[in-house]
Design a protein around this motif. Structure first.
Motif, PDB file in Angstrom:
ATOM      1  N   THR A  21       9.056   5.728   1.166  1.00 46.20           N
ATOM      2  CA  THR A  21       8.773   5.848  -0.379  1.00 46.20           C
ATOM      3  C   THR A  21       7.422   6.346  -0.661  1.00 46.20           C
ATOM      4  O   THR A  21       6.454   5.777  -0.056  1.00 46.20           O
ATOM      5  CB  THR A  21       9.204   4.484  -0.706  1.00 46.20           C
ATOM      6  N   PHE A  22       7.309   7.222  -1.275  1.00 45.50           N
ATOM      7  CA  PHE A  22       6.107   7.581  -1.986  1.00 45.50           C
ATOM      8  C   PHE A  22       5.934   7.109  -3.602  1.00 45.50           C
ATOM      9  O   PHE A  22       6.641   7.102  -4.191  1.00 45.50           O
ATOM     10  CB  PHE A  22       6.047   9.158  -2.039  1.00 45.50           C
ATOM     11  N   VAL A  23       4.734   6.304  -3.702  1.00 47.74           N
ATOM     12  CA  VAL A  23       4.390   5.825  -4.926  1.00 47.74           C
ATOM     13  C   VAL A  23       3.014   6.545  -5.410  1.00 47.74           C
ATOM     14  O   VAL A  23       1.948   6.345  -4.693  1.00 47.74           O
ATOM     15  CB  VAL A  23       4.426   4.559  -4.904  1.00 47.74           C
ATOM     16  N   ASP A  38       1.234  -3.157  -7.513  1.00 51.72           N
ATOM     17  CA  ASP A  38       1.279  -4.040  -6.453  1.00 51.72           C
ATOM     18  C   ASP A  38       2.429  -4.536  -6.050  1.00 51.72           C
ATOM     19  O   ASP A  38       2.771  -4.668  -4.852  1.00 51.72           O
ATOM     20  CB  ASP A  38       0.176  -4.983  -6.603  1.00 51.72           C
ATOM     21  N   ALA A  39       3.165  -5.138  -6.776  1.00 52.64           N
ATOM     22  CA  ALA A  39       4.275  -5.960  -6.655  1.00 52.64           C
ATOM     23  C   ALA A  39       5.496  -4.952  -5.962  1.00 52.64           C
ATOM     24  O   ALA A  39       6.131  -5.247  -5.028  1.00 52.64           O
ATOM     25  CB  ALA A  39       5.076  -6.752  -7.765  1.00 52.64           C
ATOM     26  N   LEU A  40       5.510  -3.721  -6.408  1.00 48.92           N
ATOM     27  CA  LEU A  40       6.554  -2.745  -6.173  1.00 48.92           C
ATOM     28  C   LEU A  40       5.881  -2.501  -4.560  1.00 48.92           C
ATOM     29  O   LEU A  40       6.863  -2.532  -3.815  1.00 48.92           O
ATOM     30  CB  LEU A  40       6.459  -1.477  -6.984  1.00 48.92           C
ATOM     31  N   VAL A  41       4.860  -2.199  -4.446  1.00 48.27           N
ATOM     32  CA  VAL A  41       4.418  -1.689  -3.007  1.00 48.27           C
ATOM     33  C   VAL A  41       4.666  -2.893  -2.043  1.00 48.27           C
ATOM     34  O   VAL A  41       5.091  -2.510  -0.931  1.00 48.27           O
ATOM     35  CB  VAL A  41       3.088  -1.188  -3.071  1.00 48.27           C
ATOM     36  N   ASP A  42       4.514  -4.158  -2.426  1.00 49.30           N
ATOM     37  CA  ASP A  42       4.492  -5.242  -1.499  1.00 49.30           C
ATOM     38  C   ASP A  42       6.063  -5.435  -1.097  1.00 49.30           C
ATOM     39  O   ASP A  42       6.304  -5.884  -0.018  1.00 49.30           O
ATOM     40  CB  ASP A  42       3.989  -6.451  -2.174  1.00 49.30           C
ATOM     41  N   GLY A  43       6.977  -4.922  -2.122  1.00 50.24           N
ATOM     42  CA  GLY A  43       8.421  -5.178  -1.454  1.00 50.24           C
ATOM     43  C   GLY A  43       8.831  -4.187  -0.691  1.00 50.24           C
ATOM     44  O   GLY A  43      10.137  -4.090  -0.673  1.00 50.24           O
TER      45      GLY A  43
END
Length: 82
Positions: A21-23, A38-43
């Protein structure tokens, strides 16, 4: 769309993502706080996160758009296989 946009929370679906996934994070974003990113990337298990000193909509025009698209293209070239 307007009736549902307030309920759109990608972070809740992050644990279900099973691909690279690319954010892109706009550090000057006044709509999406960095804590949400941060929460998205941590998941996510396999994530590439890039940060640009731009606002929320700046990634869609001009020089910022060109930089983001070039980085996205490099990500896809590395991760998408025939």
């Amino acid at each position: 769309i307007l009736a549902t946009v307030g309920f759109y929370r990608p972070v809740t679906a992050a644990p279900d993502v099973d691909c690279p996934t690319f954010v892109v994070e706009a550090t000057e974003d006044s709509i999406i706080p960095s804590g949400s990113v941060d929460a998205l990337v941590d998941g996510l298990d396999d994530v590439e996160r890039v940060r640009y000193d731009i606002g929320h909509f700046e990634a869609y025009t001009g020089e910022a758009f060109e930089r983001v698209v070039a980085r996205e293209r490099a990500f896809f070239d590395r991760t998408v296989r025939d």
